[in-house]
Scaffold this active site. Structure first.
Site, PDB file in Angstrom:
ATOM      1  N   LYS A   1       0.836  -1.106   0.004  1.00 37.43           N
ATOM      2  CA  LYS A   1       0.032   0.049  -0.032  1.00 37.43           C
ATOM      3  C   LYS A   1       1.052   1.079  -0.002  1.00 37.43           C
ATOM      4  CE  LYS A   1      -4.098   1.005   0.193  1.00 37.43           C
ATOM      5  NZ  LYS A   1      -5.658   0.293  -0.244  1.00 37.43           N
TER       6      LYS A   1
ATOM      7  N   ASP B   1      -6.798   4.424  -4.438  1.00 43.32           N
ATOM      8  CA  ASP B   1      -7.374   3.982  -3.088  1.00 43.32           C
ATOM      9  C   ASP B   1      -8.073   5.532  -2.861  1.00 43.32           C
ATOM     10  OD1 ASP B   1      -7.482   2.180  -0.868  1.00 43.32           O
ATOM     11  OD2 ASP B   1      -7.299   4.208   0.181  1.00 43.32           O
TER      12      ASP B   1
HETATM   13  O1  2IT Z   1      -7.992  -1.539  -0.923  1.00 42.97           O
HETATM   14  C1  2IT Z   1      -7.942  -1.964  -2.060  1.00 42.97           C
HETATM   15  O2  2IT Z   1      -8.051  -3.183  -2.244  1.00 42.97           O
HETATM   16  C2  2IT Z   1      -7.658  -1.041  -2.949  1.00 42.97           C
HETATM   17  N1  2IT Z   1      -7.501   0.102  -2.975  1.00 42.97           N
HETATM   18  C3  2IT Z   1      -7.538  -1.562  -4.367  1.00 42.97           C
HETATM   19  C4  2IT Z   1      -6.116  -2.149  -4.796  1.00 42.97           C
HETATM   20  C5  2IT Z   1      -5.716  -2.497  -6.147  1.00 42.97           C
HETATM   21  O3  2IT Z   1      -4.609  -2.786  -6.458  1.00 42.97           O
HETATM   22  O4  2IT Z   1      -6.598  -2.508  -7.014  1.00 42.97           O
END
Ligand code: 2IT
Length: 445
Positions: free
Chosen positions: A125, A165
């Protein structure tokens, strides 16, 4: 033999001032501790200690200039938590509340969520404490360029694949991808959530919201009913809430609330027309972070400064941000006869709220299961990029539905309790944990 309190005391000592990370680890560890204690391989391989420590935490400076020529400094992050199952994968969040601890909790959750999708993705993340609120398009472009000028060093299509996100949608992914391409000169799909014309997947924008409704429909079947005809409260008004209200309408349910930082909208007619859905997108695109104008536009009620959990509904879907649904909110929902709470934001419920729901035998789906549709379709976007082709919307949607079905099955398999109550959160934690832990045992240290 592990004891939860001893393990957590040590983790808290090593991660001071990171309450969200500690909360997320406690929630998972409480679910899996018996599984670990029953499995000598997990104990011998020190899986609990290793799975709760990120591979690395990258932090960098982001300098950018506003429209008046003032220079600003923000902090950027990428937490690469685990690549046991595949390249690090997870979104980027641009929000004033972002700290290193926020990034660590989100990356930790992402590891298990991605494992549940059955696709080969590790967990990561990233993001920044930059707030897009009130910023012009040109300012957002300059911020994204500056952010990617640092981030590009750490990512790659087979190493780490970020996405959007909170605060990072199609526009931001475009600016970020443009800068990556400018620096590296490659079109290998290093980000997901791209525009359809330049490598994106159909159904990715809707995927998180669609997925959570598919998951909820399966939960309703467990309860001998269906989603059709249910009254629903949704919080938030961004990309996730938008997908959720559309799929709820298509499945014959009625969403009566959406919300923003300024309060919530109560729309007794339902947020159920293409015009209303398009209006939600325009509210988001305006960067004002308010929902109030919806009330004037569609003759709905605006309740200032409050959250939608006081409205009597069958199902509640927190779709905004972590810890947005507290024990008091859960109490209000329970006393109004709620049947299920489907966490769609990451860790949308406080530990106390989730426990209160479970104590009252209210079905509770955790974010890492219910909201996995977004990253699942990101995984499908990676597959399409690797093959240099596009799948049709119906092909992607069918795969999404099948993946949500398999996540639901795993939750039931590991979460069914003796009295028939399904602890979806425990089921999701055990199922995701086992996949990652088994891989870690096989890969060595
Ligand atoms: O919290 C999540 O799963 C997302 N923000 C999507 C992450 C993604 O790599 O599509």
């Amino acid at each position: 033999m592990y004891r939860l309190d001893d393990f957590m005391a040590d983790l808290e000592r090593r991660n001071p001032s990171e309450p969200e990370f500690i909360q997320a680890v406690r929630e998972v560890t409480a679910s899996v501790i018996d599984t670990v204690n029953d499995n000598p391989m997990y104990i011998k391989n020190r899986i609990l200690e290793r799975i709760t420590e990120p591979d690395r935490v990258i932090s960098f400076k982001v300098e950018w200039e506003d429209d008046d020529g003032n220079i600003h400094v923000n902090r950027g992050y990428r937490v690469q938590f685990s690549n046991a199952l595949g390249p690090y994968k997870g979104g980027l969040r641009f929000h004033a509340s972002v700290t290193e601890g926020t990034m660590k909790f989100l990356a930790f959750e992402q590891v298990f969520k991605n494992a549940l999708t059955t696709l080969p993705m590790g967990g990561g993340k990233g993001g920044s404490d930059f707030s897009p609120k009130g910023r012009s398009d040109a300012e957002i472009l300059r911020f994204c360029r500056s952010f990617m000028t640092e981030l590009y060093k750490y990512i790659g299509p087979d190493t780490d694949v970020p996405a959007g996100d909170v605060g990072v949608g199609g526009r931001e992914i475009g600016y970020l991808y443009g800068q990556y391409k400018r620096i590296v000169g490659e079109n290998t799909g290093v980000l997901t959530g791209k525009g359809y014309g330049w490598g994106g997947s159909l159904v990715r924008p809707e995927a998180t919201g669609f997925g959570t409704m598919y998951f909820a429909d399966n939960m309703m079947h467990d309860m001998g009913t269906e989603l059709k005809g249910k009254r629903i409260a949704v919080s938030g008004f961004g990309n996730v809430a938008w997908g959720a209200v559309m799929k709820a309408s298509q499945l014959g349910a009625k969403v009566v609330t959406i919300s923003g930082p300024d309060g919530y909208i109560y729309d007794e007619d339902g947020v159920n027309t293409p015009e209303k859905w398009a209006y939600m997108l325009s509210l988001r695109a305006s960067n004002n972070d308010v929902v109030k104008p919806y009330a004037q536009r569609f003759k709905a009620q605006f309740v200032e400064g409050k959250k939608p959990w006081e409205v009597p509904v069958d199902l509640a879907f927190p779709c905004a941000i972590q810890n947005e649904l507290t024990a008091d909110d859960a109490k209000a929902l329970v006393s109004n006869g709620v049947k299920a709470v489907i966490e769609t934001s990451n860790m949308g419920c406080t530990l106390e709220a989730a426990e209160l729901l479970k104590a009252n035998k209210i079905a509770f789906a955790p974010g890492k299961a219910a909201n996995a549709g977004g990253v699942a379709v990101s995984g499908l976007e990676m597959s399409q990029n690797a093959m240099h082709l596009h799948w049709s919307a119906s092909e992607v949607d069918e795969r999404l539905r099948a993946i949500m079905g398999s996540i639901h099955e795993e939750c039931v398999k590991y979460g069914k309790t003796d009295d028939g109550y399904i602890d979806y959160a425990k089921g999701a934690n055990i199922a995701g944990f086992r996949k990652v832990a088994d891989a870690m045992c096989q890969l060595g240290y």
